[in-house]
Every structure is written in C-alpha cells, then in structure tokens.
Design a protein around this motif. Sequence first.
Motif, mmCIF file in Angstrom:
data_model
loop_
_atom_site.group_PDB
_atom_site.id
_atom_site.type_symbol
_atom_site.label_atom_id
_atom_site.label_comp_id
_atom_site.label_asym_id
_atom_site.label_seq_id
_atom_site.Cartn_x
_atom_site.Cartn_y
_atom_site.Cartn_z
ATOM 1 N N MET A 87 8.177 -1.955 -1.295
ATOM 2 C CA MET A 87 7.611 -3.531 -2.412
ATOM 3 C C MET A 87 6.818 -2.396 -3.402
ATOM 4 N N GLN A 109 11.222 -9.230 2.912
ATOM 5 C CA GLN A 109 12.157 -9.558 1.186
ATOM 6 C C GLN A 109 13.186 -9.020 0.878
ATOM 7 N N PRO A 160 10.368 -4.517 3.935
ATOM 8 C CA PRO A 160 10.681 -3.983 2.735
ATOM 9 C C PRO A 160 9.542 -3.580 1.920
ATOM 10 N N ALA A 161 8.470 -3.890 3.009
ATOM 11 C CA ALA A 161 7.068 -4.163 2.463
ATOM 12 C C ALA A 161 6.472 -2.220 2.409
ATOM 13 N N SER A 182 11.731 -13.846 -1.166
ATOM 14 C CA SER A 182 10.525 -13.077 -0.147
ATOM 15 C C SER A 182 10.267 -14.071 0.640
ATOM 16 N N VAL A 215 5.440 -8.876 -4.275
ATOM 17 C CA VAL A 215 5.951 -10.057 -3.732
ATOM 18 C C VAL A 215 6.139 -11.114 -4.140
#
Length: 183
Positions: free
Chosen positions: A61, A43, A57-58, A72, A64
């Motif tokens: 985050m 993302q 990035p998760a 994304s 999404v």
Amino acid sequence: MTTTRIVTGHDEFGHSQVISCGPLPGSEEFTHSRGFSAALVWQTPAVPALVDQPIDPALQMSSVVPAPGGTSALLVTFPPDALAGGADFDPVAATEELCERLPGLGERFEAEHPGFHRTDTIDYGVVLEGEITLELDDGRTSRLKQGDLVVQMGTRHAWRNTGNIPARLLFVLVGAKRPEPLA
C-alpha cells in the motif's frame, strides 16, 4: 482489545478455505497519540479481482485513501478527548506517526484546525462501540452512538470523543472524483 482478521480464498481445487487468520496488523495503539489506533482491514483497487490466494494489501500500500473506484476498510479507535492530549503530548511526533501509519490520510489533517481533514472519498462509518461526535464546518455537530451509521460525501470534518470511554468505528472509504468547479 485484540481484533482477529480472517481472509478467505480457494485451494487448488477451488474449495473455499481460510488463507490467513490472526490479529489485525497495525491495530496496536499509536505511540504518540495515547489511546488512538487505526488499522487498514483491507483495500481494493478500482477493479478488484477475485483471486484464490489474496495478499495482504498493506504489504504494497502507498495510501490508505483509495483511488477513484477503489475501497479501503479501516478500524479506528478514538480515545476520550481528555486522555488524548496531556502535558507530554508532542503534536509533531503524533503527526509524523499518523503519516507513517496512515499514508495518504495523515497528510490531509489541518495543522491549524486539529483533527479536521477531507478526502476525495465517500465514507460509510459504523459506530461499533462508544459514542462519537462528528464536527463539520462552522461548529456543526452530530452525535453518534453505538449502532449509528454515517455517510460522508467528501466533507471536511473532525471526530471528537467527549465521552469517558473509547469509541470504535469501522469505516469503508470508496474513492471518488470531486466535480470540477463551475466556471
């Protein structure tokens, strides 16, 4: 199927290198939606920066669904519709899991019309494996097979896998602004 994600960056001398290499986090099958999986590949914010040591990035985050200008990438496997339900299917648990694993997207699914959702994004979809049907308003459908592409302009839609094998798609969502309604 295990998917490997490789992320590159630079060392202290500016030479390119692999920063991380391993299974795509979050790509395991959902517990309450048999055969379904969806994982955030990467993302970016509206103004992405090229950094030497990118961080997944998760890990930070909140949704999404990207903000306008952000992106994304999602890898999604849709099981055949015949396998997705079943007598032991719990729609409440499935919805909770969807919202937990795909925050910002799971909440957009319509309870009264299973599978239908809409985001303020322009989506580029690529069918990697299998076949899938895109359902739009009024029952309009388009059948996509391996290698086909779809560009969605913030439309209300649902995905249906009426075949016998899983369909695997890669989506890139680009955050967009919906125009203001005319007065």
